[in-house]
Enzyme design. Sequence first.
Site, PDB file in Angstrom:
ATOM      1  N   GLU A   2      -1.650  -8.405   4.372  1.00  0.00           N
ATOM      2  CA  GLU A   2      -1.503  -8.892   5.859  1.00  0.00           C
ATOM      3  C   GLU A   2      -2.898  -8.787   6.484  1.00  0.00           C
ATOM      4  OE1 GLU A   2      -1.313  -4.154   5.629  1.00  0.00           O
ATOM      5  OE2 GLU A   2      -1.167  -5.978   4.433  1.00  0.00           O
ATOM      6  N   HIS A  29      -3.575  -5.357   0.597  1.00  0.00           N
ATOM      7  CA  HIS A  29      -3.363  -5.601   1.851  1.00  0.00           C
ATOM      8  C   HIS A  29      -3.214  -7.142   2.170  1.00  0.00           C
ATOM      9  CE1 HIS A  29      -2.799  -1.527   3.586  1.00  0.00           C
ATOM     10  NE2 HIS A  29      -3.874  -1.213   2.910  1.00  0.00           N
ATOM     11  N   CYS A  69       0.832  -1.209   0.107  1.00  0.00           N
ATOM     12  CA  CYS A  69       0.125  -0.036   0.241  1.00  0.00           C
ATOM     13  C   CYS A  69       0.947   1.422  -0.103  1.00  0.00           C
ATOM     14  CB  CYS A  69      -1.047   0.022   1.065  1.00  0.00           C
ATOM     15  SG  CYS A  69      -2.535   1.327   1.304  1.00  0.00           S
TER      16      CYS A  69
END
Length: 239
Positions: A187, A185, A95
Site C-alpha cells: 500500500e 507494504h 506487516c
Amino acid sequence: MKKILILKMGDTLKSISQKYGEFPQHIINKINLSVDEFIVVDCQRKEFLPSVDDIKGIIITGSHSMVTDYEPWSVRISNWLKNIINTNIPILGICYGHQLLADILGGEVGYNSKGMEVGESDIYLTKEGQKDKLLGVLPEKFEGYEAHSQSVLKLPSNAKILAYNNHDEIQSFSYENHIWTTQFHPEFISDIVKEYVKINKKNIINIGKDYNEIYNEIEDYKYGEILLNQFIKIIKSYE
C-alpha cells in the site's frame, strides 16, 4: 451488500497522515473500488466489529505496535480472527497483519537479529509464490517497501513461504486457500517510505547501513497496486 473489512491496527506517522491519510486510505487509494465498498474498524480504539455475514474479505494493516507485546486490543482482534480463519473469507495481512496471522496460526514472531528493515528491498518469489494466485501476478524478482523491526521467525505448520529477501526468509506466506500475508507494504508509495527512512535515520546508521544509499534508491513501483487489485479479484471469485 457485503463489504471488505479493513482492520486498522494503529496510526501512521503524523507527517504521513497529514499528507496521505492513515493506513486504510493508503490501501483504498491503490484499489479500483469506491470508498463505500469498505468498512474500516480502528482496532486500537476498540471500534465495533461487523458480523461475519456482512464481510466478503479482510485486509489487516500495519502498525507501530509489536505483536509480541500482546496488547489487549490486539489480543481481542486475534481472538476474533481465530473464528474467521475457519471460514473461507479471503484475508490479507500486511506487516503487523503478516506477523499477527503467523502468531495466530502457531508460528513464531520476534525481533530480527539483523535489526530493523526500512526502505526499498529486492524481493524474490519462491516456487510456491510463482504459482500462487495472489503473489504469482508479480515477477519472480520485484521491489517492495519495508518498515519493520519484528519478523516472522518460524512459519506456521501447513503454511507455504511465497517470497523472501536478504533480510527475511519469510516475506510472504499463504495458509490454506484463503489467507495471504506480506511483510512488505504493497500500500505504500515512495514518498511514504521515504518518511519512514528519514525518521529512522539514527537507527539505520546504528545498524551499519548507508542512510543516503537507502534513501536515494527509493523509486515508484506498481507492484503493490498490482498485488492489492489481484486480492480484490480473488475476493470476488469467492462470492
